[in-house]
Motif scaffolding. Sequence first.
Motif, PDB file in Angstrom:
ATOM      1  N   ALA A   1      -6.139 -12.092  -4.890  1.00 31.46           N
ATOM      2  CA  ALA A   1      -6.123 -13.163  -3.882  1.00 31.46           C
ATOM      3  C   ALA A   1      -6.336 -12.590  -2.481  1.00 31.46           C
ATOM      4  CB  ALA A   1      -4.772 -13.879  -3.965  1.00 31.46           C
ATOM      5  N   PRO A   2      -6.687 -13.443  -1.523  1.00 34.12           N
ATOM      6  CA  PRO A   2      -6.789 -12.981  -0.135  1.00 34.12           C
ATOM      7  C   PRO A   2      -5.457 -12.364   0.299  1.00 34.12           C
ATOM      8  CG  PRO A   2      -7.556 -15.261  -0.338  1.00 34.12           C
ATOM      9  CD  PRO A   2      -6.977 -14.882  -1.661  1.00 34.12           C
ATOM     10  N   GLY A   3      -5.511 -11.165   0.860  1.00 29.82           N
ATOM     11  CA  GLY A   3      -4.291 -10.515   1.328  1.00 29.82           C
ATOM     12  C   GLY A   3      -3.525  -9.764   0.253  1.00 29.82           C
ATOM     13  N   SER A   4      -4.065  -9.682  -0.938  1.00 32.25           N
ATOM     14  CA  SER A   4      -3.343  -8.982  -2.013  1.00 32.25           C
ATOM     15  C   SER A   4      -3.382  -7.458  -1.818  1.00 32.25           C
ATOM     16  CB  SER A   4      -3.918  -9.370  -3.388  1.00 32.25           C
ATOM     17  OG  SER A   4      -5.298  -9.080  -3.440  1.00 32.25           O
ATOM     18  N   GLY A   5      -4.245  -6.987  -0.923  1.00 32.75           N
ATOM     19  CA  GLY A   5      -4.271  -5.542  -0.636  1.00 32.75           C
ATOM     20  C   GLY A   5      -5.485  -4.818  -1.181  1.00 32.75           C
ATOM     21  N   LYS A   6      -6.534  -5.547  -1.471  1.00 31.73           N
ATOM     22  CA  LYS A   6      -7.742  -4.932  -2.047  1.00 31.73           C
ATOM     23  C   LYS A   6      -8.331  -3.882  -1.098  1.00 31.73           C
ATOM     24  CE  LYS A   6      -9.809  -8.993  -2.409  1.00 31.73           C
ATOM     25  NZ  LYS A   6      -8.744  -9.896  -1.938  1.00 31.73           N
ATOM     26  N   GLY A   7      -8.486  -4.270   0.157  1.00 25.78           N
ATOM     27  CA  GLY A   7      -9.089  -3.356   1.129  1.00 25.78           C
ATOM     28  C   GLY A   7      -8.206  -2.149   1.395  1.00 25.78           C
ATOM     29  N   THR A   8      -6.911  -2.396   1.550  1.00 24.14           N
ATOM     30  CA  THR A   8      -5.949  -1.315   1.830  1.00 24.14           C
ATOM     31  C   THR A   8      -5.955  -0.291   0.701  1.00 24.14           C
ATOM     32  OG1 THR A   8      -4.578  -2.909   2.997  1.00 24.14           O
ATOM     33  CG2 THR A   8      -3.495  -0.864   2.286  1.00 24.14           C
TER      34      THR A   8
ATOM     35  N   CYS B   1      -1.822 -12.179   5.476  1.00 22.68           N
ATOM     36  CA  CYS B   1      -3.068 -12.577   6.172  1.00 22.68           C
ATOM     37  C   CYS B   1      -2.754 -13.151   7.560  1.00 22.68           C
ATOM     38  CB  CYS B   1      -3.853 -13.609   5.349  1.00 22.68           C
ATOM     39  SG  CYS B   1      -4.614 -12.893   3.887  1.00 22.68           S
TER      40      CYS B   1
ATOM     41  N   ARG C   1      -2.050 -10.314   9.755  1.00 19.89           N
ATOM     42  CA  ARG C   1      -3.317  -9.661  10.103  1.00 19.89           C
ATOM     43  C   ARG C   1      -4.094 -10.496  11.122  1.00 19.89           C
ATOM     44  NH1 ARG C   1      -7.446  -8.704   5.211  1.00 19.89           N
ATOM     45  NH2 ARG C   1      -7.397 -10.988   5.272  1.00 19.89           N
TER      46      ARG C   1
ATOM     47  N   ARG D   1     -10.188 -11.895  12.530  1.00 17.91           N
ATOM     48  CA  ARG D   1     -10.932 -12.608  11.491  1.00 17.91           C
ATOM     49  C   ARG D   1     -10.791 -14.107  11.693  1.00 17.91           C
ATOM     50  NH1 ARG D   1     -10.890 -10.093   5.457  1.00 17.91           N
ATOM     51  NH2 ARG D   1     -11.219 -12.302   5.019  1.00 17.91           N
TER      52      ARG D   1
ATOM     53  N   THR E   1       4.550  -5.242  -3.959  1.00 22.76           N
ATOM     54  CA  THR E   1       5.447  -4.206  -3.428  1.00 22.76           C
ATOM     55  C   THR E   1       4.791  -3.505  -2.228  1.00 22.76           C
ATOM     56  OG1 THR E   1       4.534  -2.671  -5.042  1.00 22.76           O
ATOM     57  CG2 THR E   1       6.527  -3.831  -5.689  1.00 22.76           C
ATOM     58  N   SER E   2       5.438  -2.426  -1.754  1.00 28.79           N
ATOM     59  CA  SER E   2       4.927  -1.751  -0.553  1.00 28.79           C
ATOM     60  C   SER E   2       3.566  -1.088  -0.827  1.00 28.79           C
ATOM     61  CB  SER E   2       5.926  -0.691  -0.084  1.00 28.79           C
ATOM     62  OG  SER E   2       5.869   0.412  -0.972  1.00 28.79           O
ATOM     63  N   VAL E   3       2.870  -0.755   0.241  1.00 31.66           N
ATOM     64  CA  VAL E   3       1.553  -0.103   0.105  1.00 31.66           C
ATOM     65  C   VAL E   3       1.685   1.170  -0.738  1.00 31.66           C
ATOM     66  CG1 VAL E   3      -0.273   1.095   1.384  1.00 31.66           C
ATOM     67  CG2 VAL E   3       0.647  -1.050   2.273  1.00 31.66           C
TER      68      VAL E   3
ATOM     69  N   VAL F   1       2.392   0.406  -4.442  1.00 30.46           N
ATOM     70  CA  VAL F   1       1.172  -0.082  -5.114  1.00 30.46           C
ATOM     71  C   VAL F   1       0.245   1.101  -5.394  1.00 30.46           C
ATOM     72  CG1 VAL F   1      -0.864  -1.572  -4.920  1.00 30.46           C
ATOM     73  CG2 VAL F   1       1.336  -2.368  -4.027  1.00 30.46           C
TER      74      VAL F   1
HETATM   75  N1  LIG Z   1       1.474  -3.653  -0.187  1.00 31.24           N
HETATM   76  C1  LIG Z   1       1.425  -4.143   1.053  1.00 31.24           C
HETATM   77  N2  LIG Z   1       2.545  -4.409   1.733  1.00 31.24           N
HETATM   78  C2  LIG Z   1       2.505  -4.919   2.978  1.00 31.24           C
HETATM   79  N3  LIG Z   1       1.382  -5.191   3.665  1.00 31.24           N
HETATM   80  C3  LIG Z   1       0.214  -4.939   3.036  1.00 31.24           C
HETATM   81  C4  LIG Z   1       0.179  -4.409   1.716  1.00 31.24           C
HETATM   82  N4  LIG Z   1      -1.110  -4.258   1.358  1.00 31.24           N
HETATM   83  C5  LIG Z   1      -1.848  -4.694   2.394  1.00 31.24           C
HETATM   84  N5  LIG Z   1      -1.060  -5.089   3.416  1.00 31.24           N
HETATM   85  C6  LIG Z   1      -1.477  -5.670   4.702  1.00 31.24           C
HETATM   86  O1  LIG Z   1      -1.887  -7.010   4.399  1.00 31.24           O
HETATM   87  C7  LIG Z   1      -3.088  -7.339   5.064  1.00 31.24           C
HETATM   88  C8  LIG Z   1      -4.155  -7.688   4.033  1.00 31.24           C
HETATM   89  O2  LIG Z   1      -4.448  -6.513   3.309  1.00 31.24           O
HETATM   90  P1  LIG Z   1      -5.916  -6.206   2.789  1.00 31.24           P
HETATM   91  O3  LIG Z   1      -6.891  -6.439   3.888  1.00 31.24           O
HETATM   92  O4  LIG Z   1      -5.881  -4.894   2.150  1.00 31.24           O
HETATM   93  O5  LIG Z   1      -6.042  -7.352   1.696  1.00 31.24           O
HETATM   94  P2  LIG Z   1      -7.338  -7.911   0.976  1.00 31.24           P
HETATM   95  O6  LIG Z   1      -6.936  -8.277  -0.394  1.00 31.24           O
HETATM   96  O7  LIG Z   1      -8.464  -6.970   1.142  1.00 31.24           O
HETATM   97  O8  LIG Z   1      -7.596  -9.204   1.840  1.00 31.24           O
HETATM   98  P3  LIG Z   1      -8.907 -10.109   1.986  1.00 31.24           P
HETATM   99  O9  LIG Z   1      -9.369 -10.476   0.631  1.00 31.24           O
HETATM  100  O10 LIG Z   1      -8.403 -11.287   2.738  1.00 31.24           O
HETATM  101  O11 LIG Z   1      -9.901  -9.311   2.746  1.00 31.24           O
HETATM  102  C9  LIG Z   1      -3.438  -6.153   5.945  1.00 31.24           C
HETATM  103  O12 LIG Z   1      -2.961  -6.396   7.244  1.00 31.24           O
HETATM  104  C10 LIG Z   1      -2.690  -4.992   5.293  1.00 31.24           C
HETATM  105  O13 LIG Z   1      -2.326  -4.027   6.222  1.00 31.24           O
END
Ligand SMILES: Nc1ncnc2c1ncn2[C@@H]1O[C@H](COP(=O)(O)OP(=O)(O)OP(=O)(O)O)[C@@H](O)[C@H]1O
Length: 247
Positions: A67-74, A181, A184, A190, A229-231, A234
């Motif tokens: 999902a959006p914000g699930s942490g894919k990019g991180t 999100c 962010r 964005r 969970t935390s970055v 994960v």
């Molecule tokens: N495990 C985590 N715990 C807390 N914050 C996180 C975690 N993973 C990512 N974040 C934060 O959440 C936000 C969204 O993360 P990220 O961009 O990696 O998600 P995404 O799935 O790529 O989102 P999108 O699909 O919307 O691009 C960022 O600000 C990131 O720093």
Amino acid sequence: MMLFRLSCRRTCDCVCGLGRVFGPARPARPPGQRSLEPPWPAVVVGRASSSVVAMAAKPTVIFVLGAPGSGKGTQSANIVKEFGFVHLSAGDLLRAERSTGSEVSALIEQHIKDGEIVPVEITVSLLEKAMNASSVKKFLIDGFPRNEDNLVGWKKVMDDKTDVKFVLFFECSKGVCVSRCLERGKTGGRADDNVASLEKRFVTYVDHTKPIIDQYAAKGMVRTINADTSVDEVFEAVKKLFKNEGF
Ligand SMILES: Nc1ncnc2c1ncn2[C@@H]1O[C@H](COP(=O)(O)OP(=O)(O)OP(=O)(O)O)[C@@H](O)[C@H]1O
Ligand SMILES: O=c1ccn([C@@H]2O[C@H](COP(=O)(O)O)[C@@H](O)[C@H]2O)c(=O)[nH]1
């Protein structure tokens, strides 16, 4: 480079036979040499003489979905550092194309704002261009394929050219994703990290992207990571998975 040995349909005693039938006379194998290593050439090139064919391996692809914000990019950024993949975010490629002012800029802008999915011809051509431009051939494709149109378009153009290993699925609750999100959105710049766009992005995710993940799951191709969970936590799970997968 990968070497694929072709089986021989002729009866003879060389590697495949063709070298003996059509090629130069074979020198005696040095005493004690059991394999056909050099002085035998690893690849024999020439008309009707290829006993071993050199073929470039297809680029490795892992789709990263969630999902959006699930942490894919991180997490993709972490995987790049640890495992030497190239990270291609379909969303980033589309945003970059949007800002070129090209003929598809306005269309991309509108789709992103509405949380809708850009026609696959645009996305696949951006992905293919980026893949071709990379010398490293291990790709994390983040945020793609997002719907049936994406999947069909990918298969049509890229299936034969790539080796899709699995889908890395970051499973995360909607509440956590939305708050990430929105956080962010305070600094990230964005246009779609706001409540209205997020609501639409989630509808698109549930109605169109999750069914694609389910399709891959039915083929045993999904690797699920708890992303609530935390970055660091994960990433620990991701590292374990990648090592298990042989990376
Ligand atoms: N495990 C985590 N715990 C807390 N914050 C996180 C975690 N993973 C990512 N974040 C934060 O959440 C936000 C969204 O993360 P990220 O961009 O990696 O998600 P995404 O799935 O790529 O989102 P999108 O699909 O919307 O691009 C960022 O600000 C990131 O720093
Ligand atoms: O394959 C894709 C990927 C993305 N989009 C559009 O971009 C936005 C943002 O994507 P992120 O992955 O969150 O960066 C997404 O909501 C879609 O509108 C797309 O159309 N196709």
